[in-house]
Design a protein around this motif. Structure first.
Motif: not given
Length: 235
Positions: A2-7, A42-46, A115-120, A122-131
């Motif tokens: 149902k979801y292609k890209r999630i946060l 195949g879910v893109q994950i942030a 850059r974050a979107v490009r990582h997603l 490419k199916n890389r998991i992006v972790i956002f730190g420091a709020g």
């Protein structure tokens, strides 16, 4: 799916497991397994993770510490958690990138939306730190902000309860669980889904929030498949 890209928003306290503070490697590994299930489909994950298991700025301020200083300490705590989660994910064979709102070049990329979107992509998991990189803003606000910026389909808020209730279910056994609730009703009923800034930002951008029990095996996969898990907050 149902979801292609999630946060995915995780609290720092969730990483404690049964401990009183810090990081439980067993809980980290369990979360990595849950995330891998949807990643392999195949879910893109942030991911945005809190820092309350290490330090919480507002708690420091209540004990006489300068609030701004305390909040920056809390941001660094989220980076530590992000590094721990990154290690657990990569141990399971997933490619990840840690991006931070504060520049810490030795361990993470600076946050850059494109850059974050490009990582997603490419199916890389992006972790956002420091709020958000700013004091007085919570990681809930950071999660919604990043979700809006990278065009996530949904915010998945993993908690230790299985949704939103009319009252605290740990204090009142007669509390009623909502399967679906509107942003407007959450405000009217005074339900604490997220802090006001995060919630308003989500509402204005029509970005739905699903609150669910992250500690129950398989829940993350079921949500991404479209099963009715947790509570959906939408327009």
């Amino acid at each position: 799916m149902k979801y292609k890209r999630i946060l995915l928003k995780l609290s720092g306290e969730a990483l404690m497991g049964d401990r009183q503070y810090g990081i439980d490697p067993k809980r980290l590994a369990e979360y990595a397994d849950e995330i891998k299930q949807i990643h392999d489909l195949g879910v893109q994950i942030a991911i945005v993770i809190g820092g309350g298991n290490i330090f919480r700025g507002i708690a420091g301020a209540s004990n006489g510490m300068d609030r701004v200083q305390g909040d920056y300490m809390g941001m660094l705590a989220t980076v530590i958690n992000g590094m721990a989660l990154q290690g657990a994910l990569e141990e399971k064979g997933m490619l990840t990138r840690l991006q931070t709102a504060l520049k810490i070049e030795a361990i993470a990329e600076p946050y850059i939306k494109r850059r974050a979107v490009r990582h997603l992509e490419k199916n890389r998991i992006v972790i956002f730190g420091a709020g958000t990189g700013n004091p007085y803003f919570t990681t809930d606000t950071a999660a919604v902000l990043r979700g809006v910026e990278v065009n996530a389909d949904v915010i998945l808020k993993g908690t230790r309860v299985d949704g939103i209730y009319s009252e605290d279910p740990e204090k009142n056994k007669d509390a009623v669980k909502f399967d679906y609730i509107s942003f407007e009703d959450v405000i009217k009923k005074g339900l604490n889904v997220m802090d006001t800034t995060a919630f308003t930002l989500s509402q204005e951008n029509k970005l739905p929030i699903i609150v669910f029990d992250m500690n129950k095996e398989g829940n993350l996969l079921k949500i991404c498949k479209g099963d009715n898990i947790g509570t959906v907050v939408n327009i």
